[in-house]
Write a protein that holds these residues in place. Sequence first.
Motif, PDB file in Angstrom:
ATOM      1  N   ILE A 191      65.681 -32.603  30.257  1.00  0.00           N
ATOM      2  CA  ILE A 191      65.477 -31.386  29.478  1.00  0.00           C
ATOM      3  C   ILE A 191      64.056 -31.354  28.943  1.00  0.00           C
ATOM      4  N   ASN A 217      62.516 -29.451  36.083  1.00  0.00           N
ATOM      5  CA  ASN A 217      62.303 -29.072  34.685  1.00  0.00           C
ATOM      6  C   ASN A 217      62.044 -30.268  33.771  1.00  0.00           C
ATOM      7  N   ASP A 238      69.558 -30.067  32.363  1.00  0.00           N
ATOM      8  CA  ASP A 238      69.864 -29.986  33.795  1.00  0.00           C
ATOM      9  C   ASP A 238      70.319 -31.345  34.286  1.00  0.00           C
ATOM     10  N   SER A 273      71.724 -29.072  41.683  1.00  0.00           N
ATOM     11  CA  SER A 273      71.633 -29.379  40.256  1.00  0.00           C
ATOM     12  C   SER A 273      72.507 -28.418  39.475  1.00  0.00           C
ATOM     13  N   TYR A 274      72.853 -28.862  38.275  1.00  0.00           N
ATOM     14  CA  TYR A 274      73.733 -28.100  37.397  1.00  0.00           C
ATOM     15  C   TYR A 274      73.102 -28.030  36.012  1.00  0.00           C
ATOM     16  N   LYS A 275      72.981 -26.822  35.468  1.00  0.00           N
ATOM     17  CA  LYS A 275      72.445 -26.651  34.114  1.00  0.00           C
ATOM     18  C   LYS A 275      73.606 -26.350  33.176  1.00  0.00           C
ATOM     19  N   ASP A 276      73.839 -27.262  32.246  1.00  0.00           N
ATOM     20  CA  ASP A 276      74.936 -27.103  31.306  1.00  0.00           C
ATOM     21  C   ASP A 276      74.626 -25.973  30.321  1.00  0.00           C
TER      22      ASP A 276
END
Length: 454
Positions: free
Chosen positions: A316, A261, A301, A92-95
């Motif tokens: 989010i 999340n 995310d 996963s990637y959280k901006d």
Amino acid sequence: MTMTTSASPAESDASGVSLYRALWRWHFFAGLLAIPFMLNLAMTGGLYLFKDEINDTFFAYRYQVEAAGSPLSPDRIVEIAASAVPGSVARSYKDPASATRNAIVTVSSKAGSTLVFVNPYDGDVLDTVVAADEFNQVVRSIHSLAYFGTFPNILTEIAGGFVMVLVATGIYLWWPRRQIGGVVTVRGNPSRRVFWRDMHAVTGAFAGLLIFFLAATGMFWSNTWGSNVQAWLTNKGLGYPAELWDNVPVSKKVTGDVAPNSGWSVEKAPVPMSGTISGEPIGLEKAVSIAKDLGMASGFDTAIPRTETGVYTASIFPDDLSKERTVHIDQYSGTPLVDMGYPLYPAPGKAVAWGVNVHMGQEWGRFNQMLMLATCLAIVFTCVTAVVMWWKRRPSGRLGVPPMPPSRSVYFGLWLITLVFAIAFPMSGIAIVAMIAFDQIVVRFVPPLKRAFA
């Protein structure tokens, strides 16, 4: 935890005496068992309320960056993060939530999940932390005792039910019976037991509703009750808008599996599958761009598909509840398959989401944080005053349990109340039944125990 009064006018009435003593005895036993858990919940919960402030103060080196030109693409950031943990795959990637925030990539390897903090401008890896060892996650795991396994977590659930019993019985014991002292005022001085009684009772009475609220909303995370309520709301279509999946093929996974999340109300919502497998996937950068174009709040995310039929899941769970949102995006066409947020939740789902948000101190900004912190401090204070009060009143060599009610018939009504409570909160109800059975059967007929518990 005990909450006592001087001789009450109610003691002139036999049934009043019996009810008073029975509830006092329940209050004592429930407090005796719950105090260690209450102290843990209050202290770790109070700490977790300020997780963002803790990150910005003690871990700023990995959360804050200086804006410097155009940021790298999400795909490039993910590539850098995966190379920082050999043998790992990005999940996963959280901006970045703002121009001065980092990007966070969760990668998995044989060693488990790891958080990689990356400067989005120059690609520097600011830090790598095993996901389970991240400070706020440790605090949260200790808070629920999940850090120590399933059984301690169940004990916390039982204690949560006991807290509600403590508030209800405590209010009854505090309730004015033509006396003035100890209702809103404190009598005596710290050398006297009545001082600690009044400090305990007055604090508990004024903070009781907030303490009850924290206990009740905390149950949503519990191992059995919370999971069952979540499943029931999901099955009845009351937690999230189930009709959004009517024409969408779904996988066997739920949103909580791919987007940790996401909001509580949608954790059990099914994850859809991408449509016809054709051409190349759109890639993370395009998926993030689509989510932004849909109006996702900053700092969301994005879960990366793990299979050919998987989807990108942007989610989010922000302080502003109205912006809570989860979007599943087809990894080939880029089509939003399911787009749901707080405004679309059914009334029960909204109520739970609101309760969870307030519990975490997120709903009304700083006021909410301070209100919940004050409640946590009130819990600690009532626990401390209860112990001091008990220590001052206990007979030497005995536990100092409040006396049994003179009329045993009062227990018939209390058993009925216990049955209703056990249906609502099974784990806590079972523990209360066991507690009463021990008190009424074992203690009464075993002389050494009868003396010790006197």
